[in-house]
Design a protein around this motif. Structure first.
Motif, PDB file in Angstrom:
ATOM      1  N   ARG A 111      11.992   1.374  -4.523  1.00  0.00           N
ATOM      2  CA  ARG A 111      11.793   2.768  -4.122  1.00  0.00           C
ATOM      3  C   ARG A 111      12.854   3.153  -3.098  1.00  0.00           C
ATOM      4  NH1 ARG A 111       9.915   3.436   0.862  1.00  0.00           N
ATOM      5  NH2 ARG A 111       8.838   1.736   1.929  1.00  0.00           N
ATOM      6  N   PRO A 112      13.143   4.452  -3.004  1.00  0.00           N
ATOM      7  CA  PRO A 112      14.126   4.878  -1.996  1.00  0.00           C
ATOM      8  C   PRO A 112      13.530   4.829  -0.585  1.00  0.00           C
ATOM      9  CG  PRO A 112      13.236   6.777  -3.131  1.00  0.00           C
ATOM     10  CD  PRO A 112      12.666   5.562  -3.820  1.00  0.00           C
TER      11      PRO A 112
ATOM     12  N   GLU B 202      10.128   8.811   7.317  1.00  0.00           N
ATOM     13  CA  GLU B 202       8.934   7.974   7.373  1.00  0.00           C
ATOM     14  C   GLU B 202       9.167   6.826   8.343  1.00  0.00           C
ATOM     15  OE1 GLU B 202       7.232   6.848   3.634  1.00  0.00           O
ATOM     16  OE2 GLU B 202       7.704   8.788   2.738  1.00  0.00           O
ATOM     17  N   SER B 203       8.188   6.582   9.239  1.00  0.00           N
ATOM     18  CA  SER B 203       8.348   5.582  10.299  1.00  0.00           C
ATOM     19  C   SER B 203       8.729   4.212   9.767  1.00  0.00           C
ATOM     20  CB  SER B 203       7.058   5.447  11.109  1.00  0.00           C
ATOM     21  OG  SER B 203       6.930   6.501  11.989  1.00  0.00           O
TER      22      SER B 203
ATOM     23  N   LEU C 282      13.135   0.097   8.432  1.00  0.00           N
ATOM     24  CA  LEU C 282      13.904  -0.600   7.396  1.00  0.00           C
ATOM     25  C   LEU C 282      15.360  -0.170   7.392  1.00  0.00           C
ATOM     26  CD1 LEU C 282      11.327  -0.598   4.469  1.00  0.00           C
ATOM     27  CD2 LEU C 282      11.897  -2.483   6.018  1.00  0.00           C
ATOM     28  N   ILE C 283      15.613   1.092   7.661  1.00  0.00           N
ATOM     29  CA  ILE C 283      16.996   1.572   7.756  1.00  0.00           C
ATOM     30  C   ILE C 283      17.671   0.919   8.960  1.00  0.00           C
ATOM     31  CG2 ILE C 283      18.430   3.609   8.204  1.00  0.00           C
ATOM     32  CD1 ILE C 283      16.336   5.146   6.409  1.00  0.00           C
TER      33      ILE C 283
ATOM     34  N   TRP D 222       5.199  -6.360   8.647  1.00  0.00           N
ATOM     35  CA  TRP D 222       5.515  -5.191   9.472  1.00  0.00           C
ATOM     36  C   TRP D 222       4.312  -4.265   9.471  1.00  0.00           C
ATOM     37  CZ3 TRP D 222      10.758  -2.768  10.334  1.00  0.00           C
ATOM     38  CH2 TRP D 222      11.740  -3.758  10.447  1.00  0.00           C
ATOM     39  N   PHE D 223       4.132  -3.559  10.561  1.00  0.00           N
ATOM     40  CA  PHE D 223       3.109  -2.514  10.612  1.00  0.00           C
ATOM     41  C   PHE D 223       3.693  -1.284   9.948  1.00  0.00           C
ATOM     42  CE2 PHE D 223       0.228  -4.806  12.970  1.00  0.00           C
ATOM     43  CZ  PHE D 223       0.700  -5.239  14.185  1.00  0.00           C
ATOM     44  N   PRO D 224       3.084  -0.785   8.882  1.00  0.00           N
ATOM     45  CA  PRO D 224       3.676   0.365   8.176  1.00  0.00           C
ATOM     46  C   PRO D 224       3.316   1.711   8.799  1.00  0.00           C
ATOM     47  CG  PRO D 224       1.787  -0.449   6.992  1.00  0.00           C
ATOM     48  CD  PRO D 224       1.971  -1.352   8.171  1.00  0.00           C
TER      49      PRO D 224
END
Length: 129
Positions: free
Chosen positions: A75-76, A81-82, A87-88, A126-128
């Motif tokens: 997925r992109p 989004e936090s 991730l970026i 990770w906490f999403p």
């Protein structure tokens, strides 16, 4: 951001105190949402993502870590989004670690499916939010 704006930003950043630079880093690149208390898990995640990226770059030298993470997640990544912004940030850290890296340990994994599964497992720590 054009070159002039980037140069101005870099100049301003250089004049920040240690605490201000640290705050900037935490807000933009921190892996603090990573719930594992183990440094080895954070480093393994970075190392494995770098390994996959390095291998894929043998076929496509222009491939970014961000695109590799998107392929792994199927997925992109959406900047607003936090979880994705973490991730970026992770992808940027990996890009930096990959610079002029010639060798990356496979951490004992023998095939790409194992590596991708481990990356997904580590990302699930990770906490999403």
């Amino acid at each position: 951001m054009n070159k002039q704006q980037l140069d101005k930003f870099q100049s301003e950043f250089q004049n920040l105190s240690y605490e201000e630079k640290f705050s900037f880093y935490v807000r933009n690149f921190s892996t603090g949402a990573f719930s594992s208390g183990k440094l080895s898990n954070k480093l393994a995640l970075i190392s494995l993502i770098c390994l996959v990226t390095k291998k894929l770059r043998e076929k496509d030298g222009n491939l970014t870590v961000k695109v590799v993470i998107e392929k792994i997640l199927q997925r992109p990544l959406i900047v607003t989004e936090s979880f994705d912004s973490f991730l970026i940030g992770l992808s940027i850290i990996c890009e930096d670690f990959l610079y002029q890296t010639t060798e990356i340990d496979n951490l004992g994994f023998t095939d790409s499916k194992q590596i991708i599964a481990k990356i997904k497992e580590l990302l699930n720590e990770w906490f999403p939010f």
